[in-house]
Every structure is written in C-alpha cells, then in structure tokens.
Design an enzyme around this catalytic site. Structure first.
Site, PDB file in Angstrom:
ATOM      1  N   LYS A  41       0.812  -1.216   0.000  1.00 39.97           N
ATOM      2  CA  LYS A  41       0.000   0.000   0.000  1.00 39.97           C
ATOM      3  C   LYS A  41       0.851   1.274   0.000  1.00 39.97           C
ATOM      4  CE  LYS A  41      -4.054  -2.223   0.858  1.00 39.97           C
ATOM      5  NZ  LYS A  41      -3.731  -3.632   1.110  1.00 39.97           N
TER       6      LYS A  41
HETATM    7  C1  LIG Z   1      -4.391  -4.798   0.725  1.00 41.09           C
HETATM    8  C2  LIG Z   1      -3.601  -6.045   0.675  1.00 41.09           C
HETATM    9  C3  LIG Z   1      -3.912  -7.082  -0.220  1.00 41.09           C
HETATM   10  C4  LIG Z   1      -5.103  -7.005  -1.139  1.00 41.09           C
HETATM   11  O1  LIG Z   1      -4.962  -6.018  -2.122  1.00 41.09           O
HETATM   12  P1  LIG Z   1      -6.255  -5.467  -2.901  1.00 41.09           P
HETATM   13  O2  LIG Z   1      -5.751  -4.355  -3.717  1.00 41.09           O
HETATM   14  O3  LIG Z   1      -7.215  -5.027  -1.831  1.00 41.09           O
HETATM   15  O4  LIG Z   1      -6.798  -6.600  -3.682  1.00 41.09           O
HETATM   16  C5  LIG Z   1      -3.085  -8.183  -0.253  1.00 41.09           C
HETATM   17  N1  LIG Z   1      -2.030  -8.304   0.567  1.00 41.09           N
HETATM   18  C6  LIG Z   1      -1.716  -7.341   1.458  1.00 41.09           C
HETATM   19  C7  LIG Z   1      -0.561  -7.554   2.369  1.00 41.09           C
HETATM   20  C8  LIG Z   1      -2.485  -6.189   1.539  1.00 41.09           C
HETATM   21  O5  LIG Z   1      -2.167  -5.224   2.414  1.00 41.09           O
END
Ligand SMILES: *Cc1c(COP(=O)(O)O)cnc(C)c1O
Length: 465
Positions: free
Chosen positions: A113
């Site tokens: 993120k």
């Molecule tokens: C947010 C997240 C996901 C999922 O990603 P999306 O974009 O919501 O599909 C997978 N792994 C981790 C560690 C995350 O923080």
C-alpha cells in the site's frame, strides 16, 4: 485528454486533481480515464534500464494532465520513494525456474500500500493546497491501507484522517503501526465489526451528501484512481526486466492491486494472464470461475488484509468487461446491493476469462507454503504472499512465460502466522524500532453509522480553524 469518467455514467468528466481529491465519484461510481494512455513497446523495453522513479514519472505523467507541472510531479515521486528500504523500490527476486517474487513491501509500513499511498499523499496535499480548503479523509482498512495512509498523511496541514479498522481482526503489528502515530490529525477507530461493516459505514458517510460536503469528505482507499495509476508502475518494471509477457499472481482482497495490472495491459503492456489469488474469502474467485458475484459472510483467516466479501474495484473491471456500458453497470450494481448477488452475463464472463484466472487457497495450504519455502532455502514470506505462491505453483504448469508472484507484505508484519510454521519470528526492520513500547491512541466505536458520523463530525470541523 486526461479526463476521468465514472463507471456509473452520471458524473461529467473530471480532471486528475478532481478525481484525486474526491476519491469516489458523486454518482457512487468509480473513476476511470476516459481513454487509457498508450505506451509503446520500445518505451516499455527501455524501462528495464531505468530507475523505478523514472518509470513511475513516465507513466503517471500520462495520467495527471494539467493538474501538476512536470517538475512538481517529478519532485513528489522522488520524495515518495526516497525513504524506501530497498533502492530498487520493487525488486524482482528469482525463487526458482520461471518463478519470481516481486517484493512490494520495502516502504515505511511494510506492505505494498505504501507504493501508491506515498505518492498519493503528497499529490493530495499538493492539490489541496492549490485549491484551498480542508479535507476529511475517512478510510476503512483491513490492516495495511490504514497504516500506509497514516504514514503518508499524518501531520499534514488541512487534512484530518480517520481510519476505521475491524476491532481484533488485524495483526498486532498492523494495529500498533496505526495507533502509535504521534500526529494530532490522525484518528484511529476500532469498529466492533468486520472490514465489510467498516467499508459499508464509509460508503454510507459518502452517501450522506450534506454531511460529506460539510466536512469535505474524501477517500484514499483503492477506490481512489490515483492509487491504481501508481500501482500499475511495478507491472511495467517487472515485465520489462523479464523481457517477456509474464503471468502475474496477485493476492487479492479489494481487487485494487490486480486491477492495476489490467490498467497496465490496457496501456499496452503484454501480460499473459492476471491470476487472482484469494483466501477462503473467495467471492472474486467464484465470480471469475462460476460467473456469479455473490457475497457471503467474512471469514477470519491468516491473511487478514484479504478478509473481504465485497471487492470495490471489481466494479472497474466489470465496467471494462461490459464494454463500458454504464447503464448496464448502474443496474447491475443496484441488483448486487439489493440481493448481494449478481449473475454475470456470458459476454462479460468471457471478456473476464480472457484476462483473468482465479484460485483460492485455505489457511492450511498457506501455512504449508510458508513452511516449504522456508525449508527449501530459508526464505520467509508473509501469509498474503503465500496464498499467491501456492496458487503460482499450480498455474506454473500451464504458463508459457515467467510467473511473477506479487509479494504484498513483509513477513515481519505477520509474525504470529510466520513464526508458527517457520519456527522463527522474522525480525522487524530497524525503522520500526520501539513499536511495542510506544503508547497507543484508539477509540472503540459500535457498528453504527450515527455513532461514527458524530465522532467524525466533532473532530473534523473545529480543528485548525
Ligand atoms: C491490501 C492487501 C492485499 C489485497 O490487495 P487489494 O488491492 O485489496 O486486492 C493483499 N495483501 C496485502 C498484504 C495487503 O495489504
């Protein structure tokens, strides 16, 4: 050029700055570019030789239009990635023949993120400054968006940030990364409910037009198109480095990360397949394989950031798969909201299956995958990455090109699960020193729209006036 439309077709085209500051479109839909910018094969091949920040600039430049000057954009991108723990930002690591990990967890909060939010936070603050006024950002998080948003937006002027996480359903590292923020503009809410409850409350706050206008409500979760744009970059860098069309296996919750792969494809990147890997919360896997998008109840798993039943960004891919038929989509979303179930028409199903594969992986296999990788060479992966790695081992047989697993979190972010099977607890990187000693600031609220709205209203309006 560089204008954005809503998937629900009832919002006039907007600029990048509008989209960045608004998050969700006023008609309840999600923004997408009116036309996808195109990047030619020569330029893509050349990305292999260029630093990550230059590729990010080359791609994002095509999305921002007149909202930022070239110099502004370049400076924000450089600043966004200056503090990453690996100079490559998104290094590609070979695991075995034709199998790679794309490590996306070298940012300040140890999950992918950061890659988007570090850029988005800076661009958001810049756009707000140009426009004037204040913003209240409300984010629902399944664990990682919240800490990444706090790392990106904590302490910024004229921004008040509220983060709702499902109480007791995130890891201790995830919680502490959020609740130990020293910044006064950061408000952590532990909601007595699931992530979907938190997301539903956030959507309802947006739907309350009076309220949302009064406090300047906006969203930075993956419904914000700027995040998708920033996430498309590492698909380009990875494919360029491999010099072949890869299969990308993406641990999926809200469908933002994997949709960024679709965005890259639509911009001209050759990708063999995008494979969605889900945990036991397999709504998207069932939708893609069986053609029925239907939400059940959330199950708690070892990969909490994917414990989701409603995948917001799936709306974006449906919009593309139906040939951008906003009238159909508007109706389809109304049906889904009413029935919690949507049967996908054959044309949509076949458009999706050209691009996507999908598989689910349960907790036992997740743990077995972490253990097997650790035994075979000492490498540790987090449970989200492991869900995708288990899937990758299956799809590798049929794949023509290299298989790239998106590694979305650092194993130290999930020490409970990783320690259980690997026998060792991965150490936290030095940048998180003191995490377990710092005081936490957190408010526990009931799963009730009015309670949350009042909490936000009393804290967002008076501050800083
Ligand atoms: C947010 C997240 C996901 C999922 O990603 P999306 O974009 O919501 O599909 C997978 N792994 C981790 C560690 C995350 O923080």
């Amino acid at each position: 050029m560089s204008r954005y439309i809503s998937t629900r077709g009832e919002t006039p085209p907007q600029s990048f700055a509008d989209v960045l500051l608004a998050g969700l479109a006023p008609d309840g839909g999600l923004f997408l570019p009116e036309t996808w910018p195109q990047i030619g094969a020569d330029e893509i091949a050349d990305f292999a030789k260029r630093p990550y920040v230059e590729v990010a600039y080359a791609i994002l430049k095509r999305f921002v239009g007149n909202s930022f000057s070239d110099a502004e954009l370049r400076a924000e991108i450089d600043a966004a990635y200056a503090d990453f723990g690996n100079p490559e930002i998104a290094p590609l690591v070979e695991l075995g023949p034709r199998l790679f990990l794309l490590e996306l967890f070298h940012g300040p909060t140890l999950a992918f993120k950061d890659i988007a939010l570090q850029v988005l936070g800076r661009l958001f603050a810049g756009a707000l400054k140009k426009r004037g006024g204040r913003a209240t950002i409300v984010a629902a998080t399944s664990g990682d968006t919240g800490s990444a948003a706090i790392a990106a937006l904590g302490g910024l002027e004229n921004i008040e940030l509220f983060v709702l996480h499902p109480k007791g359903r995130i890891s201790e590292v995830q919680r502490r990364q959020m609740t130990t923020s020293p910044h006064k503009n950061v408000h952590n809410i532990a909601l007595e409910g699931t992530f979907d409850d938190a997301q539903a409350i956030v959507k309802a706050l947006f739907a309350d037009k009076d309220f949302s206008r009064r406090i300047g409500l906006t969203a930075v979760n993956s419904i914000n198109f700027a995040r998708i744009a920033a996430q498309s970059v590492y698909y380009f860098t990875a494919a360029a480095q491999l010099g072949a069309a890869p299969v990308f296996v993406v641990p999926t919750g809200n469908f933002g990360n994997v949709f960024a792969g679709e965005a890259a494809m639509r911009m001209g990147l050759a990708i063999e397949k995008l494979v969605v890997a889900t945990n036991a919360n397999d709504i998207v896997t069932r939708a893609l394989n069986e053609g029925v998008y239907s939400a059940g109840t959330v199950k708690t798993t070892l990969s909490p950031s994917m414990d989701i039943q409603v995948a917001s960004n799936f709306e974006r891919t449906l919009f593309e798969a139906c040939g951008r038929d906003a009238a159909w989509l508007l109706e389809a979303m109304a049906v889904f909201t009413r029935d919690k179930k949507l049967v996908l028409p054959e044309t949509v199903r076949s458009a999706l299956s050209e691009r996507y594969g999908a598989r689910a992986c349960n907790d036992d296999r997740t743990l077995a995958t972490i253990a097997a990788l650790h035994r075979s060479g000492g490498k540790l992966v987090d449970p989200h990455t492991a869900v995708a790695l288990a899937t990758a081992e299956e799809v590798k047989q049929e794949a023509k090109g290299p298989v790239v697993v998106l590694s979305t979190a650092h194993p130290a972010k999930f020490p409970e699960a990783v320690g259980r099977v690997a026998g060792i607890v991965p150490p936290l990187p030095p940048r998180l020193d003191g995490l377990y000693e710092k005081a936490e600031r957190i408010s526990v609220l009931g799963r009730d729209l009015a309670i949350v709205r009042d909490f936000i209203a009393t804290r967002s309006y008076p501050h800083g006036r």
